[in-house]
Design an enzyme around this catalytic site. Structure first.
Site, short mmCIF file in Angstrom:
data_model
loop_
_atom_site.label_atom_id
_atom_site.label_comp_id
_atom_site.label_asym_id
_atom_site.label_seq_id
_atom_site.Cartn_x
_atom_site.Cartn_y
_atom_site.Cartn_z
N THR A 192 0.83 -1.22 0.00
CA THR A 192 0.00 0.00 0.00
C THR A 192 0.86 1.26 0.00
O THR A 192 0.44 2.31 -0.48
CB THR A 192 -0.97 0.03 1.20
OG1 THR A 192 -0.21 0.17 2.43
CG2 THR A 192 -1.82 -1.22 1.26
N GLU A 236 -0.96 7.24 1.64
CA GLU A 236 -1.15 5.91 1.06
C GLU A 236 -2.63 5.58 0.86
O GLU A 236 -3.44 5.83 1.75
CB GLU A 236 -0.54 4.84 1.99
CG GLU A 236 0.97 4.92 2.15
CD GLU A 236 1.38 5.95 3.20
OE1 GLU A 236 0.50 6.66 3.75
OE2 GLU A 236 2.60 6.08 3.45
N GLN A 237 -2.96 5.04 -0.32
CA GLN A 237 -4.32 4.55 -0.56
C GLN A 237 -4.37 3.08 -0.15
O GLN A 237 -4.49 2.17 -0.97
CB GLN A 237 -4.69 4.74 -2.03
CG GLN A 237 -4.85 6.20 -2.40
CD GLN A 237 -5.81 6.92 -1.45
OE1 GLN A 237 -6.99 6.60 -1.37
NE2 GLN A 237 -5.29 7.88 -0.70
N HIS A 238 -4.28 2.88 1.18
CA HIS A 238 -4.17 1.51 1.70
C HIS A 238 -5.31 0.61 1.19
O HIS A 238 -5.07 -0.42 0.57
CB HIS A 238 -4.24 1.53 3.23
CG HIS A 238 -3.15 2.29 3.91
ND1 HIS A 238 -1.83 1.88 3.94
CD2 HIS A 238 -3.19 3.44 4.62
CE1 HIS A 238 -1.11 2.74 4.63
NE2 HIS A 238 -1.91 3.70 5.06
N ASP A 239 -6.53 0.99 1.49
CA ASP A 239 -7.66 0.08 1.27
C ASP A 239 -7.98 -0.14 -0.20
O ASP A 239 -8.40 -1.23 -0.59
CB ASP A 239 -8.90 0.61 2.00
CG ASP A 239 -8.74 0.52 3.51
OD1 ASP A 239 -9.42 1.27 4.22
OD2 ASP A 239 -7.92 -0.29 3.98
#
Ligand code: RIB
Ligand code: CA
Length: 309
Positions: A192, A236-239
């Protein structure tokens, strides 16, 4: 291509919002149920946020509330990252009421009615709802095609030096999910961290359209502070990485590993031990997402957000 029947469990959460919109905009997924869990902020915010996010996308997907705390231990939020309302202060029009009942029961009801190995579970928050569902009716793991989790870290955590936030919040629930017997894919902080949203991505999003979801996503992105982990380069675009794996797996390189989580009380609590060389022979089989084609990821994300109302 037959859309994958999908359940999304989430704790919106600024990056959860983007991930939900990506899922709802993607023809590869048939999102049948959205469940909310306490995490980034309390359930009193994550549930109405999930309802509002689904409604803004114009989708008639049931949204059900679940656990407001971990199985054991104390609930701790991440409001310092996501803002007190969980969406960086962005206020969305209120969605319709939540569907009745509890998340774990809704997940089990859906799985019980499903064919073997047919449902994709995507976990974007602490795994409490998923853990409760699978622990109380273990045979339902046989109805699950894949569990995709944004959780864990191979190295340094973000909630503590040892642990990533979702794993740290409910390691016992994560242990249940890892050991449930369904195929598991992990989007950890290492992958991520490659999905770093920068000002250039925000500008590209703004230029891509004027729809309500795109505009809300841009406002969220403009308000989230760059992460220290990225050296201030972005957030961060984790999901959305977890959803992107289910939607466009070709953007990733992955490896088969063993994975387990530390449920002890010490400084390692919530640490995910990822054994890519299978030295210890411990842990559950899992697929670890290793690399992401970041610019193709953002191009897909922006195009899908632009396609929403
Ligand atoms: O550590 C990042 C994860 O924790 C993301 O899912 C974020 O939304 C928070 O839930
Ligand atoms: Ca989340």
């Amino acid at each position: 291509m037959t859309p994958r029947p999908t359940v999304i469990d989430c704790d919106p959460g600024t990056d959860d919002a983007i991930a939900l919109w990506l899922a709802l905009a993607s023809p590869e997924l048939d999102v049948r149920l959205v469940t909310a869990v306490g995490g980034n902020v309390g359930l009193e915010h994550t549930l109405p946020n999930a309802r509002a996010i689904v409604a803004l996308a114009g989708k008639q997907v049931p949204v059900v509330g679940g656990a407001d705390r971990p199985l054991l231990g104390r609930f701790e939020d991440a409001a310092h990252v996501h803002g007190d309302n969980g969406l960086a202060g962005v206020v969305l029009p209120e969605g319709p009421p939540a569907a009745p009942g509890l998340a774990a029961d809704a997940i089990r009801d859906l799985l019980r009615a499903a064919a073997p190995r047919s449902v994709t579970l995507i976990g974007l928050g602490p795994a409490t709802n998923l853990g409760l569902a699978l622990a109380t009716e273990p045979a339902l793991a046989g109805r699950v095609a894949e569990i995709v989790l944004m959780t864990g870290a191979v190295g340094e955590g973000n909630a503590t030096p040892s642990a990533e936030f979702n794993a740290w919040n409910d390691p016992e629930a994560l242990a249940i999910v890892l050991g449930a017997g369904a195929p598991v894919t992990l989007a950890t902080l290492e992958v991520t961290g490659q999905a770093l949203c920068t000002p250039a991505h925000i500008a590209a999003l703004r230029e891509a359209g004027q729809g309500a979801c795109l505009t809300a996503a841009a406002r969220i992105w403009e308000r989230v502070k760059p992460s220290r982990r990225s050296g201030g380069r972005g957030h961060e675009q984790h999901d959305a990485c977890a959803v992107a794996w289910a939607v466009a797996p070709h953007l990733f390189r992955q490896v088969s590993v063993l994975a387990e989580v530390d449920c002890g009380p010490g400084i390692g609590r919530g640490r995910t031990a990822i054994d890519r060389w299978r030295r210890g022979g411990r842990g559950a089989e899992a697929v670890l997402l290793e690399t992401l084609e970041a610019e193709a990821f953002f191009a897909l994300l922006i195009a899908r957000l632009a396609a929403l109302p």
